[in-house]
Scaffold this active site. Structure first.
Site, PDB file in Angstrom:
ATOM      1  N   GLY A  77      35.646  90.110 -84.132  1.00  0.00           N
ATOM      2  CA  GLY A  77      34.834  91.156 -83.535  1.00  0.00           C
ATOM      3  C   GLY A  77      33.537  90.656 -82.939  1.00  0.00           C
ATOM      4  CB  THR A  78      31.032  88.156 -84.055  1.00  0.00           C
ATOM      5  OG1 THR A  78      30.569  88.862 -85.214  1.00  0.00           O
ATOM      6  CG2 THR A  78      29.865  87.406 -83.431  1.00  0.00           C
ATOM      7  CD  GLN A 185      32.937  98.356 -90.287  1.00  0.00           C
ATOM      8  OE1 GLN A 185      33.749  98.980 -90.976  1.00  0.00           O
ATOM      9  NE2 GLN A 185      32.462  97.187 -90.669  1.00  0.00           N
ATOM     10  CG  HIS A 213      38.324  90.947 -90.807  1.00  0.00           C
ATOM     11  ND1 HIS A 213      37.271  91.118 -91.685  1.00  0.00           N
ATOM     12  CD2 HIS A 213      37.764  90.854 -89.588  1.00  0.00           C
ATOM     13  CE1 HIS A 213      36.136  91.119 -91.026  1.00  0.00           C
ATOM     14  NE2 HIS A 213      36.418  90.964 -89.740  1.00  0.00           N
ATOM     15  CB  THR A 249      44.807  76.118 -78.687  1.00  0.00           C
ATOM     16  OG1 THR A 249      44.712  74.981 -77.833  1.00  0.00           O
ATOM     17  CG2 THR A 249      46.226  76.261 -79.198  1.00  0.00           C
ATOM     18  CB  CYS A 337      27.426  90.255 -90.195  1.00  0.00           C
ATOM     19  SG  CYS A 337      29.153  90.263 -89.681  1.00  0.00           S
TER      20      CYS A 337
END
Length: 392
Positions: A77-78, A185, A213, A249, A337
């Protein structure tokens, strides 16, 4: 100390990482068992790896109301947020003005500040009310003819508040701005869509970001889903994978597990959300009634189905986490985070919470229905820790 059993109601930190779904594990094992190959290689194993990725791309796109060509796989996500903010803004032919909110994930805020610092963009950071909601009037006042991009997260991971993204996006579209939402979220528990045929009126957004995740897929995989036709300046350069937008990759097994988790999660969003809401409300009611000094943070109803977050006057959040962990309950104080930082949460400060009270935050994010034994234990431990702090 052994790890809390995620299937027994003891793992209450799904907003940080949801438990791995069996469908995701099966998909990854299938790829690993078939043998690892580079999806860019021009031979049969490489072709099979490419087919695996494209099948996953189609599955993620279908779940999010997009076309396969709209999905760009990332490392999470970041990176997806960074690619959305920086990539879309730098490639846009219009303006140098960004709009976001004070409670966005750091990957959104820091990407905006990077553009401001390095490329001379102007940044408007919108305030929120005491429940974490953005005012449409504030957004309307901030928008300009040269507004390049507006980024408003669909739901906040620390306080659970869900924004009225369709209404905010409609305002941004009036000036022609690109609209991005961080759906990391929200996407596993709320119906979201980047396309006009999706659950949001008018297609709502031009781009959204998701992370594997949070769905119960593997860590280290995510996606930016962006409407076809949007230009994106890559932030990682090299081999030109992912339509040239994200070189590197591809993680074939991780992408397969991601797609399997997305498919499993979105197939049961409605029924799962109802079960989570029932447990969330029971937990909230018990804590507010039985734990002295407890106060709900975020919007009381417009919030994620399995999310309950509190401040507890008179104690530190760290002491609450230690006590709950000792009782075999895995919870957090906010965004993973930001874990380990001594400063109070910027999200809570933006809500008007004092520095001292912000240090008492505790967050419960449910991966499934909460057993009564776990509910009783949570309330018992919280109450005991608060009373011990008062007595001390």
């Amino acid at each position: 100390m052994t790890e809390p059993d995620r299937g027994s109601g003891r793992y209450l930190d799904a907003a940080a990482t949801a438990p791995l779904r069996p469908e995701a594990l099966d998909a990854m094992l299938r790829v690993f068992t078939a043998g690892q190959a580079n999806a860019s290689s021009v031979h049969s194993p490489g072709f099979r790896a490419r087919e695996e990725i494209e099948a996953a791309r189609a599955r993620v796109a279908s779940a999010l109301g997009a076309r396969p060509g709209d999905v760009i796989f990332t490392s999470g996500g970041t990176e997806a947020n960074s690619l959305a903010i920086v990539g879309l803004s730098l490639a846009s032919p219009r303006g140098r003005h960004l709009v976001t909110t004070a409670i966005e994930h750091s990957s959104v805020l820091e990407s905006c500040r990077y553009l401001e610092r390095v490329f001379g963009f102007e940044l408007t950071v919108l305030p929120v009310d005491g429940e974490g909601r953005v005012s449409p009037a504030d957004l309307r006042a901030a928008l300009r003819p040269d507004t390049t991009l507006v980024s408003v997260g669909l739901a906040n991971g620390e306080i659970g508040t869900v924004q009225d993204v369709p209404a905010l996006a409609a305002l941004a579209r009036e000036v022609g701005a690109i609209v991005h939402t961080d759906a990391v979220q929200a996407a596993a528990s709320l119906p979201v869509s980047v396309g006009a045929a999706g659950a949001w009126p008018g297609g709502a957004v031009d781009a959204l970001t998701v992370a594997s995740h949070k769905f119960g897929g593997p860590q280290g995989v995510g996606a930016l889903v962006a409407r076809s036709g949007l230009r994106i300046e890559p932030i990682i350069h090299g081999g030109g994978q992912e339509r040239g937008a994200r070189s590197g990759t591809e993680n074939v097994a991780g992408i397969a597990g991601f797609a399997a988790a997305v498919g499993a999660a979105t197939a049961q969003i409605g029924s799962a959300a109802l079960a989570l809401m029932e447990s969330r409300d029971a937990l909230t009611d018990r804590i507010l009634a039985e734990v002295p000094g407890a106060r709900l943070t975020g919007h009381p109803t417009e919030r994620l189905p399995g999310h309950a977050s509190f401040t507890v006057r008179g104690v530190s959040g760290e002491s609450l986490l230690v006590a709950l962990d000792a009782a075999g309950l895995a919870v957090s104080s906010g965004s993973a985070c930001a874990a380990g930082k001594s400063e109070p949460s910027p999200v809570l400060l933006a809500l008007g919470v004092s520095d001292e009270l912000a240090q008492s935050a505790v967050r419960f994010s449910l991966a499934g229905p909460l057993p009564s034994e776990s509910l009783d234990r949570i309330v018992r431990v919280l109450r005991a820790e608060v009373l011990r702090g008062v007595a001390g």
